[in-house]
Design a protein around this motif. Sequence first.
Motif, PDB file in Angstrom:
ATOM      1  N   SER A  42      -2.017 -12.724  -1.618  1.00  0.00           N
ATOM      2  CA  SER A  42      -1.793 -13.725  -0.569  1.00  0.00           C
ATOM      3  C   SER A  42      -1.428 -13.069   0.752  1.00  0.00           C
ATOM      4  N   LEU A  43      -2.347 -12.310   1.289  1.00  0.00           N
ATOM      5  CA  LEU A  43      -2.126 -11.769   2.627  1.00  0.00           C
ATOM      6  C   LEU A  43      -3.474 -11.621   3.307  1.00  0.00           C
ATOM      7  N   ILE A  44      -3.435 -11.501   4.612  1.00  0.00           N
ATOM      8  CA  ILE A  44      -4.668 -11.374   5.392  1.00  0.00           C
ATOM      9  C   ILE A  44      -4.635 -10.025   6.093  1.00  0.00           C
ATOM     10  N   MET A  45      -5.666  -9.215   5.849  1.00  0.00           N
ATOM     11  CA  MET A  45      -5.705  -7.913   6.505  1.00  0.00           C
ATOM     12  C   MET A  45      -6.144  -8.099   7.959  1.00  0.00           C
ATOM     13  N   ALA A  46      -5.452  -7.437   8.861  1.00  0.00           N
ATOM     14  CA  ALA A  46      -5.649  -7.706  10.282  1.00  0.00           C
ATOM     15  C   ALA A  46      -6.303  -6.557  11.046  1.00  0.00           C
ATOM     16  N   ARG A  47      -5.897  -5.323  10.750  1.00  0.00           N
ATOM     17  CA  ARG A  47      -6.523  -4.216  11.480  1.00  0.00           C
ATOM     18  C   ARG A  47      -6.380  -2.924  10.672  1.00  0.00           C
ATOM     19  N   GLY A  48      -7.171  -1.907  11.078  1.00  0.00           N
ATOM     20  CA  GLY A  48      -7.113  -0.648  10.361  1.00  0.00           C
ATOM     21  C   GLY A  48      -7.379   0.516  11.282  1.00  0.00           C
ATOM     22  N   LYS A  49      -6.858   1.684  10.923  1.00  0.00           N
ATOM     23  CA  LYS A  49      -7.167   2.925  11.646  1.00  0.00           C
ATOM     24  C   LYS A  49      -7.032   4.076  10.662  1.00  0.00           C
ATOM     25  N   GLY A  50      -8.090   4.853  10.524  1.00  0.00           N
ATOM     26  CA  GLY A  50      -8.034   6.008   9.639  1.00  0.00           C
ATOM     27  C   GLY A  50      -7.702   5.601   8.212  1.00  0.00           C
ATOM     28  N   SER A  51      -6.669   6.199   7.634  1.00  0.00           N
ATOM     29  CA  SER A  51      -6.299   5.901   6.252  1.00  0.00           C
ATOM     30  C   SER A  51      -5.328   4.727   6.143  1.00  0.00           C
ATOM     31  N   TYR A  52      -5.104   4.006   7.257  1.00  0.00           N
ATOM     32  CA  TYR A  52      -4.114   2.925   7.240  1.00  0.00           C
ATOM     33  C   TYR A  52      -4.708   1.562   7.553  1.00  0.00           C
ATOM     34  N   LEU A  53      -4.158   0.566   6.863  1.00  0.00           N
ATOM     35  CA  LEU A  53      -4.483  -0.847   7.106  1.00  0.00           C
ATOM     36  C   LEU A  53      -3.178  -1.557   7.454  1.00  0.00           C
ATOM     37  N   TRP A  54      -3.268  -2.605   8.261  1.00  0.00           N
ATOM     38  CA  TRP A  54      -2.101  -3.444   8.544  1.00  0.00           C
ATOM     39  C   TRP A  54      -2.444  -4.886   8.240  1.00  0.00           C
ATOM     40  N   ASP A  55      -1.502  -5.611   7.602  1.00  0.00           N
ATOM     41  CA  ASP A  55      -1.760  -7.030   7.356  1.00  0.00           C
ATOM     42  C   ASP A  55      -1.294  -7.854   8.556  1.00  0.00           C
ATOM     43  N   GLY A  56      -1.528  -9.172   8.445  1.00  0.00           N
ATOM     44  CA  GLY A  56      -1.239 -10.064   9.565  1.00  0.00           C
ATOM     45  C   GLY A  56       0.233 -10.089   9.942  1.00  0.00           C
ATOM     46  N   ALA A  57       1.099  -9.705   9.018  1.00  0.00           N
ATOM     47  CA  ALA A  57       2.531  -9.668   9.314  1.00  0.00           C
ATOM     48  C   ALA A  57       2.954  -8.303   9.847  1.00  0.00           C
ATOM     49  N   GLY A  58       1.979  -7.403  10.043  1.00  0.00           N
ATOM     50  CA  GLY A  58       2.289  -6.097  10.621  1.00  0.00           C
ATOM     51  C   GLY A  58       2.712  -5.050   9.606  1.00  0.00           C
ATOM     52  N   ARG A  59       2.602  -5.357   8.296  1.00  0.00           N
ATOM     53  CA  ARG A  59       2.963  -4.364   7.279  1.00  0.00           C
ATOM     54  C   ARG A  59       1.852  -3.331   7.111  1.00  0.00           C
TER      55      ARG A  59
END
Length: 394
Positions: A20-37
């Motif tokens: 239950s989360l929405i992925m928001a952005r990514g860079k290199g080996s990292y992803l961030w969800d909509g809550a910024g995690r």
Amino acid sequence: MEHAPTLNTTHLMPITTRPSLIMARGKGSYLWDGAGRQYLDLVQGWAVNCLGHCPDVIIQALHEQARTLINPSPAFHNARYLQLADSLARLSGLDHAFFANSGAEANEGAIKLARKWGRLHRGGAFEIITTHNAFHGRTLATMAASGKPGWDAIFPPAMPGFTKVDFGDLSAIEHAITDRTCAVMVEPIQGEAGVIVPPQGYLRGLRELTHARGVLFIADEVQTGIARTGKMFGHQWEDARPDIMTLGKGLGGGVPLSALMARAEVSCFAPGDQGGTFNGNPLMTAVGCAVVDTVSEPAFLAAVEQRGEQLRARLRDMGSRFGFTDVRGRGLLVAVTLGSAHAEKARDVALDQGLLVNAPRPNTLRFMPALNITAQEIDDAMTRLESVLASVGV
Ligand SMILES: *Cc1c(COP(=O)(O)O)cnc(C)c1O
């Protein structure tokens, strides 16, 4: 502050379960969800983002191509697909390319090509030998070609024309070839089955056997191709060049792009046999060119092997303490068998702790990070995995 979008799945077909989360952005080996995690990503869109999330070379290729020409129509040539066909032919030694949008579509094309070749050159032979637990895609033909248990019963009638043998068993294939056989189709390493590496000599043996018996050798390199195993194509580990090869996943570095490649002698499609509205469009093939140029550099390939060795060494060390029964793979396609059926639990706890890993089997964890992952990122991921396994109690 990032604003978390709300999750409403009312209008989606329930084809799978997702966290239950929405992925928001990514860079290199990292992803961030909509809550910024933040998540350290060892799955990378299912071995698709070979250069990590949003790499500069892909951003640039998309920008430049989007400004210049997105789609002239499949009725016309474009410079990018010509360039990509040239590169892939040079790197693989296979003469002809056809571009499509998914691995399944490329494999569907491979099946069509093999059947046509069988009709023209082998007295109407149409059967294709594939392997148990293989994964070739989700169209009706590629589901029938796949060896996933139960898959032949979901959408009856299953497409006929596929014979299954055990993966890794050359003599089983030798016995299964008949006058009706036109081809043998295998993954150089079974990916979705849990990174099953065949015995040394299997691919080379398949190459020689199919040649001797006058049938085609099809390599499904959708997962193993494009440097994933530390060579440009997985079959190159055994110098076992196939007659037909399919590519997908990493070829587009995250955008939908796949390819069907064949030797000129078996490339028997006539105008009208094969096509597709989006196929070979310059926007996607421009990305393919950028990806192939980057990953085919010898230094890049050598780094994939080094990082793979580092990853497996850390996993072997961990395995001796946590009771893994196996650590396997090539390059950066790696899996472990746990001593228990807690892989899905470990995957879920890892997600909670900001680490993305894949559990293709109840006792199997699979790792398919970006091919340009750093030594530090692997180290960090393995330290986090240790704490996950300790808390799960595998
Ligand atoms: C993922 C995969 C496919 C299917 O590719 P899609 O792009 O999902 O259609 C086919 N073969 C292999 C070996 C794969 O790993």
